[in-house]
Design a protein around this motif. Structure first.
Motif, short mmCIF file in Angstrom:
data_model
loop_
_atom_site.label_atom_id
_atom_site.label_comp_id
_atom_site.label_asym_id
_atom_site.label_seq_id
_atom_site.Cartn_x
_atom_site.Cartn_y
_atom_site.Cartn_z
N MET A 189 0.76 -1.31 0.06
CA MET A 189 0.05 0.09 0.15
C MET A 189 0.69 1.26 -0.09
O MET A 189 2.07 1.27 0.24
CB MET A 189 -0.87 0.09 1.18
N GLN A 190 0.33 2.43 -0.41
CA GLN A 190 1.05 3.83 -0.33
C GLN A 190 0.49 4.53 1.14
O GLN A 190 1.29 5.27 1.57
CB GLN A 190 0.48 4.58 -1.38
N CYS A 191 -0.84 4.15 1.35
CA CYS A 191 -1.43 5.47 2.28
C CYS A 191 -2.00 4.67 3.26
O CYS A 191 -3.43 4.48 3.45
CB CYS A 191 -2.32 5.99 1.66
N PHE A 221 3.09 3.94 -7.79
CA PHE A 221 2.93 4.97 -8.85
C PHE A 221 1.31 5.28 -8.84
O PHE A 221 0.87 5.72 -9.96
CB PHE A 221 2.98 4.26 -10.14
N GLY A 222 0.83 5.44 -7.66
CA GLY A 222 -0.50 5.69 -7.66
C GLY A 222 -1.41 4.75 -7.62
O GLY A 222 -2.62 4.78 -7.11
N GLY A 223 -1.24 3.38 -7.97
CA GLY A 223 -2.02 2.14 -8.22
C GLY A 223 -2.40 1.63 -6.98
O GLY A 223 -3.07 1.04 -6.67
N LYS A 224 -1.36 2.14 -5.86
CA LYS A 224 -1.91 1.61 -4.46
C LYS A 224 -2.15 2.88 -3.65
O LYS A 224 -2.17 2.72 -2.26
CB LYS A 224 -0.57 0.82 -3.79
N GLU A 225 -2.83 3.61 -4.17
CA GLU A 225 -3.14 4.92 -3.34
C GLU A 225 -4.53 4.86 -3.01
O GLU A 225 -4.97 4.84 -1.86
CB GLU A 225 -3.04 6.26 -4.24
N ASP A 226 -5.63 4.69 -4.09
CA ASP A 226 -6.87 4.36 -3.60
C ASP A 226 -7.36 3.01 -3.52
O ASP A 226 -8.11 2.60 -2.78
CB ASP A 226 -7.80 5.21 -4.54
N VAL A 502 1.75 10.70 -1.70
CA VAL A 502 1.26 11.04 -2.83
C VAL A 502 1.93 12.44 -3.27
O VAL A 502 2.07 13.15 -2.35
CB VAL A 502 -0.51 11.19 -2.64
N ALA A 503 1.65 12.78 -4.50
CA ALA A 503 1.54 13.97 -5.03
C ALA A 503 3.00 14.79 -4.63
O ALA A 503 3.16 15.82 -4.73
CB ALA A 503 0.69 14.95 -4.59
N SER A 504 3.92 13.66 -4.52
CA SER A 504 5.43 14.51 -4.14
C SER A 504 5.26 15.15 -2.85
O SER A 504 6.00 16.37 -2.76
CB SER A 504 5.99 15.15 -5.43
MO1 MOS Z 1 0.01 9.58 -6.61
S1 MOS Z 1 -0.66 9.56 -8.45
O1 MOS Z 1 0.40 8.52 -5.73
O2 MOS Z 1 0.11 11.26 -6.02
#
Ligand code: MOS
Length: 705
Positions: A189-191, A221-226, A502-504
């Motif tokens: 996961m990212q978040c 790459f965002g694919g594990k954000e939502d 996310v989003a740097s």
């Molecule tokens: Mo993101 S698209 O993981 O800010």
């Protein structure tokens, strides 16, 4: 170069290269049950009946009736069901989960379930959708007057396709219910705190009864954000029902077909030019959200803010919609809406220049924004805009102008060449006041009696190196060796909510909080004692608050900048389009680790080249995505790596740690514009969509375009 920029061995280097790093799939399979989703086979239908064969002992069906809380996944809005209720909205919509001790048996049961559907007419094309999930309108100046007074007016349409994140590790989570009823989830996961909020809602649990632990994660790459929020709710409900840990790890096909991707887009531009100045743009943007809203609102916002590019456009009208279709829900992907509109505006500027009979680079330079100018949303570029110097540098190393003029002459023979340049920004951090109003990031430093200091933050390292860069900041500020700084994978029981990865924003926002915490700890350091310091986010005082209703104000505190040149060679016999060189300069402020930043920029350039040239994914007439493997969905391989040259420009941001700002998105945002300009030159024609593949090249060669 700043001392902090010099590279170190990454914190997770040895565990990863030695194979010791533990990913979700590496946990023992004893004592866990395997879960697999039964997904809708129809794009839009009512479910009339579900016949499940008689289950062997120890196997379970988990569905909407088992959700103890609300049968909705909390993302931004709460419209995504955990499990389908009476209807399904896309091919792949999860209906139920089969859970049991033998993975193969679970799979077999899934194939034997018969679902009776009453089929309804799906909407598969964004042009045909009449359900608008989100709409924003904004603008400035006097658009009518500008068009009335224009020397020339141009109109164009651009299209972009899906893009799959193609991380190395597929989505996968393990859920268990502890003896005290607490739901614990670990995995990829990212978040972590996004999952935390979603699981609490679906389980009807208080925050203290939910624990989310990130494991080593093989890319996001965002694919594990939502997406993991959805899977987390499903796995948690399953574990709750079967009273055993449940593990759900997707195979590649399932992951590619049914998890979130980049939004396909259709943009229409009307542009007014007087002399060599762009005086107005009237822009209409449509993004295909798919069946549920997920992150479409915020993806669209960023796309719209970027729609006029790096140009000072005094009169502007932008209308944007994210529409519903009965296709896989799109979500976060590196660049977050910006690659679509930056591709369009950069290509548009090239076409205008061609018509005006001047070099595209000249037209762009004459219209660049400068420090102090208003942004598209009437905020300000508060800090220097280093694009002119960066353009000079990239032009020089790529020999852009000379090649561009040379390739413009009529080319003979089997191989044709072209070269293109694009210029872009990335608004660093969250859009608008999200950071201040929603995230309210908190971080802590925990000092142990032996002098080691642990970073407590919820930002996950998904390969981008945040463990290393966070640790470098803290070590430098405390003047202690790097190995005295501990940075573990986040566990919501241990770390405060410092927001998502996310989003740097992680390095720029949370990195600065950690730096301030470290200053505080250094000033109050008591040898031999345990100490904890805490820092809270404060919005920089120079910002004019962003008003989301008016879509006005400072959408971002600062901007990172990029200039990319791509050179291609096209084989007129085979239609193979080969990128033969890519040169770029990126201003990310102070790089906190040169190797990490350079690696991200090189990888992102390739991901951007893939998006522009070969990553083709589409839904068929029934709404099913066919490109669900790496033989049907091509991504760049090592053989596709061109001669790459990445240069870093450091325009320091005074409110970021040591001057750092965002980095990761830039190369992906900028590659399509440069690639398409190069292909247009090689093929001597105007183009207006990405990906522009070898098949598309063949159509142009055969005169079928
Ligand atoms: Mo993101 S698209 O993981 O800010």
């Amino acid at each position: 170069m700043e001392q902090i920029s010099s590279s170190v061995i990454k914190k997770d280097h040895f565990s990863k290269v030695s194979g010791q790093a533990v990913y979700a799939a590496d946990y023992s399979k004893d004592e866990v049950l395997f879960g697999q989703l039964l997904r809708s086979a129809k794009a839009k239908a009512r479910i009339l009946n579900i016949s499940v064969p008689k289950l062997p002992e120890g196997y379970f069906v988990v569905d909407e009736n088992d959700v103890p809380g609300v049968n909705r996944v909390s993302i931004v809005l709460d419209d995504t069901p955990v499990f389908a209720e009476e209807g399904v909205e896309y091919i792949g919509d999860p209906i139920l989960m089969i859970v049991g001790p033998v993975e193969e048996t679970v799979q077999e049961i899934i194939t034997k379930i018969v679902v009776e559907y009453e089929e309804l007419k799906p909407v598969l094309d964004l042009r045909e959708s009449d359900e608008v999930f989100f709409e924003y309108n904004y603008g400035k100046g006097d658009i009518q007057k500008a068009f009335a007074e224009a020397d020339k007016v141009y109109m164009e349409e651009f299209e972009t396709g899906y893009q799959e994140q193609a991380y190395l590790e597929t989505n996968g989570l393990i859920a268990k219910i502890q003896d005290d009823g607490k739901v614990t989830i670990n995995g990829s996961m990212q978040c972590p705190y996004y999952l935390h909020g979603a699981v609490a809602k679906a389980m009807g649990a208080t925050a203290d009864k939910v624990q989310i632990i990130q494991d080593v994660t093989g890319g996001g790459f965002g694919g594990k954000e939502d997406y993991p929020s959805i899977l987390a709710c499903q796995a948690a409900v399953a574990a709750y029902k079967v009273k055993k840990p449940v593990r759900v790890i997707f195979g590649r096909r399932e992951d590619m077909e049914f998890t979130s991707k980049r939004h396909p887009s259709l943009t229409k531009y009307r542009i007014a030019v007087k002399g060599n100045k762009v005086t107005a743009m009237d822009i209409d943007v449509i993004y295909n959200s798919g069946a549920y809203t997920t992150l479409s609102a915020v993806v669209l916002q960023r796309g719209l803010i970027c729609a006029s590019g790096v140009y000072d456009v005094p009169n502007l009208k932008v209308r944007g919609r994210a529409v519903k279709t009965n296709t896989v829900p799109c979500g976060a992907f590196r660049g977050f809406g910006a690659p679509q509109t930056f591709f369009a505006v950069e290509t548009l500027m090239n076409h205008v220049a061609k018509d005006l009979g001047i070099e595209a680079l000249e037209l762009k330079k004459l219209n660049l924004v400068k420090q102090g100018n208003f942004t598209s949303t009437s905020g300000k570029y508060h800090f220097p805009v280093p694009l002119p110097e960066m353009i000079e540098k990239v032009s020089e190393v790529s020999d852009y102008l000379k090649k561009h003029k040379y390739y413009n002459r009529s080319q003979a023979g089997r191989y044709r060449r072209g070269i293109g340049m694009s210029m872009i920004f990335h608004g660093a951090g969250f859009t608008g006041s999200g950071e201040r109003d929603h995230i309210k990031a908190v971080t802590k430093l925990h000092k142990y009696p032996d002098g080691r200091v642990e970073i407590l933050a919820s930002n996950s390292d998904i390969g981008q190196g945040i463990k290393t860069t966070f640790s470098k900041i803290v070590a430098k500020e405390l003047e202690i060796p790097l190995d005295k700084v501990i940075c573990e994978n986040p566990d919501t029981d241990r770390v405060p909510d410092s927001g998502p990865t996310v989003a740097s924003r992680s390095l720029m926002v949370v990195g600065e909080l950690l730096r301030r915490a470290a200053v505080n700890l250094r000033l109050n350091w008591i040898p031999g004692e345990e100490q904890v310091v805490e820092e809270h986010y404060k919005e920089p005082d120079f910002m004019t608050s962003f008003n989301m209703d008016k879509f006005e104000g400072d959408a971002y505190p600062t901007y990172s900048w990029g200039v990319i040149v791509i050179e291609v060679e096209v084989d007129l016999l085979t239609a193979a389009n080969t990128v033969i060189g890519a040169w770029a300069s990126f201003d990310v402020g102070t790089p906190i680790d040169v190797n990490i930043v350079t690696g991200q920029m090189e990888g992102g350039l390739l991901q951007g080249i893939g998006y522009s040239s070969m990553e083709y994914m589409t839904a068929d007439k029934k709404g099913r995505i066919r490109n669900n493997s790496y033989s049907d969905y091509l991504i760049p391989t090592s053989l596709d790596v061109p001669n790459l040259m990445v240069m870093l420009h450091a325009e320091k941001y005074p409110y970021g740690p040591y001057g750092a700002k965002g980095a990761g998105e830039l190369p992906l945002v900028g590659a399509p514009g440069a690639y398409i300009e190069a292909m247009e030159q090689a093929l001597d024609t105007d183009l207006n969509h990405i990906p522009f593949t070898a098949e598309d090249t063949m159509k142009v060669i055969m005169g079928e375009k």
